[in-house]
Scaffold this motif. Structure first.
Motif, PDB file in Angstrom:
ATOM      1  N   VAL A  41       0.819  -1.217   0.000  1.00 34.73           N
ATOM      2  CA  VAL A  41       0.000   0.000   0.000  1.00 34.73           C
ATOM      3  C   VAL A  41       0.854   1.267   0.000  1.00 34.73           C
ATOM      4  CG1 VAL A  41      -2.098  -0.899   1.072  1.00 34.73           C
ATOM      5  CG2 VAL A  41      -0.192  -0.164   2.532  1.00 34.73           C
ATOM      6  N   SER A  42       0.265   2.307  -0.622  1.00 34.23           N
ATOM      7  CA  SER A  42       0.812   3.663  -0.544  1.00 34.23           C
ATOM      8  C   SER A  42       0.209   4.338   0.670  1.00 34.23           C
ATOM      9  CB  SER A  42       0.388   4.484  -1.764  1.00 34.23           C
ATOM     10  OG  SER A  42       1.056   4.095  -2.908  1.00 34.23           O
ATOM     11  N   ALA A  43       0.640   5.554   0.926  1.00 35.34           N
ATOM     12  CA  ALA A  43       0.005   6.380   1.949  1.00 35.34           C
ATOM     13  C   ALA A  43      -1.311   6.907   1.391  1.00 35.34           C
ATOM     14  CB  ALA A  43       0.918   7.540   2.296  1.00 35.34           C
ATOM     15  N   MET A  44      -2.213   7.317   2.270  1.00 33.65           N
ATOM     16  CA  MET A  44      -3.463   7.928   1.824  1.00 33.65           C
ATOM     17  C   MET A  44      -3.137   9.124   0.920  1.00 33.65           C
ATOM     18  SD  MET A  44      -5.688   8.109   5.307  1.00 33.65           S
ATOM     19  CE  MET A  44      -6.395   6.665   6.104  1.00 33.65           C
ATOM     20  N   GLU A  47      -1.281  12.516   1.745  1.00 32.86           N
ATOM     21  CA  GLU A  47      -0.599  12.384   3.033  1.00 32.86           C
ATOM     22  C   GLU A  47       0.907  12.646   2.919  1.00 32.86           C
ATOM     23  OE1 GLU A  47      -2.498  12.113   5.538  1.00 32.86           O
ATOM     24  OE2 GLU A  47      -0.946  11.902   7.086  1.00 32.86           O
ATOM     25  N   THR A  48       1.524  12.055   1.902  1.00 33.77           N
ATOM     26  CA  THR A  48       2.971  12.227   1.757  1.00 33.77           C
ATOM     27  C   THR A  48       3.315  13.701   1.521  1.00 33.77           C
ATOM     28  OG1 THR A  48       3.024  10.010   0.831  1.00 33.77           O
ATOM     29  CG2 THR A  48       5.030  11.293   0.617  1.00 33.77           C
ATOM     30  N   ASN A  49       2.515  14.370   0.694  1.00 29.84           N
ATOM     31  CA  ASN A  49       2.754  15.808   0.466  1.00 29.84           C
ATOM     32  C   ASN A  49       2.690  16.590   1.767  1.00 29.84           C
ATOM     33  OD1 ASN A  49       3.056  15.443  -2.251  1.00 29.84           O
ATOM     34  ND2 ASN A  49       0.956  16.046  -2.764  1.00 29.84           N
ATOM     35  N   GLY A  79       3.397   7.583   6.439  1.00 30.94           N
ATOM     36  CA  GLY A  79       2.075   7.469   5.791  1.00 30.94           C
ATOM     37  C   GLY A  79       1.745   6.038   5.429  1.00 30.94           C
ATOM     38  N   GLU A  80       2.730   5.306   4.959  1.00 35.55           N
ATOM     39  CA  GLU A  80       2.518   3.917   4.554  1.00 35.55           C
ATOM     40  C   GLU A  80       2.372   2.989   5.762  1.00 35.55           C
ATOM     41  OE1 GLU A  80       4.220   6.038   2.720  1.00 35.55           O
ATOM     42  OE2 GLU A  80       3.540   5.629   0.677  1.00 35.55           O
ATOM     43  N   GLN A  81       3.003   3.360   6.854  1.00 37.77           N
ATOM     44  CA  GLN A  81       2.842   2.552   8.075  1.00 37.77           C
ATOM     45  C   GLN A  81       1.375   2.573   8.505  1.00 37.77           C
ATOM     46  OE1 GLN A  81       5.729   3.011  11.154  1.00 37.77           O
ATOM     47  NE2 GLN A  81       4.351   2.371  12.775  1.00 37.77           N
ATOM     48  N   GLY A 141       4.525   0.247   1.501  1.00 36.60           N
ATOM     49  CA  GLY A 141       5.356   0.535   0.338  1.00 36.60           C
ATOM     50  C   GLY A 141       6.285   1.705   0.600  1.00 36.60           C
ATOM     51  N   PHE A 142       7.170   1.989  -0.368  1.00 34.51           N
ATOM     52  CA  PHE A 142       7.935   3.236  -0.370  1.00 34.51           C
ATOM     53  C   PHE A 142       9.099   3.224   0.612  1.00 34.51           C
ATOM     54  CE2 PHE A 142       7.451   8.013   0.907  1.00 34.51           C
ATOM     55  CZ  PHE A 142       8.227   8.480  -0.136  1.00 34.51           C
ATOM     56  N   GLN A 143       9.151   2.233   1.514  1.00 34.39           N
ATOM     57  CA  GLN A 143      10.178   2.285   2.550  1.00 34.39           C
ATOM     58  C   GLN A 143      11.039   1.028   2.617  1.00 34.39           C
ATOM     59  OE1 GLN A 143       8.512   1.069   6.655  1.00 34.39           O
ATOM     60  NE2 GLN A 143       7.055   2.589   5.926  1.00 34.39           N
ATOM     61  N   GLY A 155      11.976   7.308  -3.123  1.00 35.85           N
ATOM     62  CA  GLY A 155      11.653   8.375  -4.079  1.00 35.85           C
ATOM     63  C   GLY A 155      10.155   8.415  -4.314  1.00 35.85           C
ATOM     64  N   ARG A 156       9.646   9.604  -4.666  1.00 34.64           N
ATOM     65  CA  ARG A 156       8.202   9.767  -4.808  1.00 34.64           C
ATOM     66  C   ARG A 156       7.632   8.770  -5.814  1.00 34.64           C
ATOM     67  NH1 ARG A 156       5.779  14.063  -2.503  1.00 34.64           N
ATOM     68  NH2 ARG A 156       4.043  12.602  -2.621  1.00 34.64           N
ATOM     69  N   GLY A 157       6.510   8.198  -5.468  1.00 37.66           N
ATOM     70  CA  GLY A 157       5.899   7.174  -6.308  1.00 37.66           C
ATOM     71  C   GLY A 157       6.535   5.805  -6.109  1.00 37.66           C
ATOM     72  N   GLY A 158       7.379   5.685  -5.085  1.00 42.14           N
ATOM     73  CA  GLY A 158       8.191   4.482  -4.916  1.00 42.14           C
ATOM     74  C   GLY A 158       7.458   3.215  -4.492  1.00 42.14           C
ATOM     75  N   SER A 159       6.197   3.321  -4.123  1.00 37.08           N
ATOM     76  CA  SER A 159       5.473   2.112  -3.721  1.00 37.08           C
ATOM     77  C   SER A 159       5.332   1.114  -4.866  1.00 37.08           C
ATOM     78  CB  SER A 159       4.076   2.461  -3.205  1.00 37.08           C
ATOM     79  OG  SER A 159       4.182   3.188  -2.026  1.00 37.08           O
ATOM     80  N   ASP A 160       5.241   1.614  -6.091  1.00 39.48           N
ATOM     81  CA  ASP A 160       5.202   0.709  -7.246  1.00 39.48           C
ATOM     82  C   ASP A 160       6.470  -0.138  -7.263  1.00 39.48           C
ATOM     83  OD1 ASP A 160       2.856   1.880  -8.051  1.00 39.48           O
ATOM     84  OD2 ASP A 160       3.730   3.017  -9.708  1.00 39.48           O
ATOM     85  N   THR A 161       7.582   0.521  -6.989  1.00 43.61           N
ATOM     86  CA  THR A 161       8.864  -0.183  -6.983  1.00 43.61           C
ATOM     87  C   THR A 161       8.908  -1.206  -5.852  1.00 43.61           C
ATOM     88  OG1 THR A 161       9.869   1.789  -7.910  1.00 43.61           O
ATOM     89  CG2 THR A 161      11.367   0.174  -6.977  1.00 43.61           C
TER      90      THR A 161
HETATM   91  N1  ASP Z   1       3.433   7.802  -0.765  1.00 52.43           N
HETATM   92  C1  ASP Z   1       4.571   7.971  -1.618  1.00 52.43           C
HETATM   93  C2  ASP Z   1       4.371   9.148  -2.545  1.00 52.43           C
HETATM   94  O1  ASP Z   1       3.339   9.793  -2.508  1.00 52.43           O
HETATM   95  C3  ASP Z   1       4.913   6.728  -2.370  1.00 52.43           C
HETATM   96  C4  ASP Z   1       3.845   6.226  -3.299  1.00 52.43           C
HETATM   97  O2  ASP Z   1       2.667   6.538  -3.135  1.00 52.43           O
HETATM   98  O3  ASP Z   1       4.165   5.464  -4.203  1.00 52.43           O
HETATM   99  O4  ASP Z   1       5.233   9.459  -3.306  1.00 52.43           O
END
Ligand code: ASP
Ligand code: MG
Length: 416
Positions: A41-44, A47-49, A79-81, A141-143, A155-161
């Motif tokens: 999962v990503s953060a809501m 939330e990350t912003n 956020g992901e926690q 994710g992301f961590q 890095g931003r968007g890293g949950s996909d990775t």
């Molecule tokens: N929460 C992180 C972000 O907004 C990671 C992700 O959503 O993939 O960048």
């Protein structure tokens, strides 16, 4: 035992109601398909912003680099926690066994480049066993965690990775990325209503499209999928829970029977064009320019160098992200005498439009079709760059949409 990884982005877990829906999707799949499941999962959404904003406020302008980045990671990874714990609870409520897994518990090892860490490996002791034992692993994710035991984010968007890394580590049959769009489109449907969802796209094409401006998947996630042979399916989290063949499959080129000459069209408005006129013409000039830009952290893209028809002089044009335009200009101006140039022009009203397709390797006339379609609309081309499977042009930003539409039609991509 088949193992599957499902990933849900920020809009899919934006609030408790959406998390409940995600739990329904996961529960449906776990009950109907069998096998082991890991869910990333990503953060809501948003939330990350918010967390990034807080770290900036707390740090002020003075703290940069190493003094800032490690604690930035501690904050923004939280956020992901939250969402991993919430989804685990929602799954338990549905009678499933589930638990959250944080980066350090996995242990997803990263390097020490805080804020944009790269994954080194996946130790995952007990993790695969838990998944095989039928417990749903809900991964934040992301961590990850670096060798010093400190939290690092990807890095931003890293949950996909994170999701693709988990799929690779588990030898999963597929990594499903549930998001707010229902797949990868031939181009941005907001610009071209006749854009079509692709059933399949090769890793290489997806990689090009992602780096050229398509925002569906992070480039690194596709790279990781390609290197580890993990098929990635992009699908909507609003899709029917049982509809597991929907969306777009990112896979090996061999698995795609009907190869298009051009599969997709991408564009980016975050471009600026730099022209160096009357540049010294001797070995080391290009090295000097690009070393300085690299040291300043400017990512240079298209580069064209041409004879100025004057003894000892040449001209050079290159592009960089528009957000770095001022930094790049200052870097070059500050080194004017060391580099040796007469004039620097910066044009920030430019955009890059690219056509991508593996079919280009074996078909001729792809460039011709592109240039004809653009000229028919009176669009002037400032810079051209090509690779084996893409052609990019730099044009006046005002013509971006017109160019994308014209090319979409020219390559026969418009839906009926
Ligand atoms: N929460 C992180 C972000 O907004 C990671 C992700 O959503 O993939 O960048
Ligand atoms: Mg611009």
């Amino acid at each position: 035992m088949t193992r599957k990884v499902l990933k849900f982005g920020g809009t899919s877990v934006a609030n408790i109601e959406r998390i409940e829906h995600v739990a329904d999707v996961v529960a449906h799949r776990a009950r109907n398909e069998g096998g082991g499941f890991a869910v990333v999962v990503s953060a809501m959404a948003g939330e990350t912003n918010k967390l990034v904003g807080w770290t900036k406020e707390a740090a002020g302008d003075g703290l940069v680099g190493a003094e800032y980045d490690d604690e930035y990671d501690v904050v923004v990874s939280s956020g992901e926690q939250v969402t991993s714990g919430l989804l685990a609870l929602a799954l338990r409520k549905r009678g499933l066994r589930a638990r959250s897994w944080l980066g350090w518990q996995l242990a997803l090892r990263t390097d020490e480049a805080h804020g944009k860490a790269r994954i080194k490996g996946f130790e995952g002791e007990g993790f695969a066993e838990a998944v095989d034992g039928g417990e749903i692993a809900v991964i934040a994710g992301f961590q990850g965690v670096d060798d010093n035991g400190r939290i690092a984010t990807l890095g931003r968007g890293g949950s996909d990775t994170s999701a693709v890394a988990a799929a690779a580590a588990l030898g999963a049959s597929e990594c499903a990325i549930y998001t707010d769009v229902d797949g990868v489109y031939t181009t941005d449907p907001r610009i071209v209503p006749k854009a079509q969802r692709m059933e399949k796209i090769s890793y290489e094409e997806m990689l090009e499209l992602a780096s050229l401006g398509a925002k569906v998947l992070q480039t690194r996630c596709v790279e990781l999928g390609m290197n580890n042979n993990v098929p990635i399916r992009v699908l909507s989290s609003f899709a029917d829970p049982g509809d597991t063949h929907a969306g777009t499959l990112v896979c090996n080129e061999d698995e795609i029977v009907e190869k298009q000459v051009v599969s997709g069209i991408a564009y980016s408005r975050d471009e600026a064009k730099f022209t160096l006129l009357g540049l010294d013409d001797h070995p080391g000039v290009a090295a000097e320019i690009f070393a300085r830009l690299a040291d300043a952290g400017v990512n240079v893209d298209m580069i064209v160098q041409a004879d100025a028809r004057r003894e000892g002089r040449q001209n050079m044009v290159f592009t960089a992200p528009d957000r770095d335009a001022e930094l790049a200009r200052r870097t070059l101006e500050d080194a004017r005498s060391e580099i040796g140039f007469e004039e620097l022009e910066v044009n920030r009203d430019v955009a890059k439009v690219s056509v991508v397709g593996v079919g280009m390797r074996s078909h001729t006339g792809v460039a011709k079709a592109m240039f004809q379609a653009l000229s028919a609309k009176g669009i002037n081309i400032a810079v051209i760059a090509t690779s084996e499977i893409k052609i990019s042009v730099l044009i006046d930003a005002a013509y971006t949409e017109l160019a994308v539409r014209a090319l979409h039609t020219a390559y026969g991509l418009d839906a009926e």
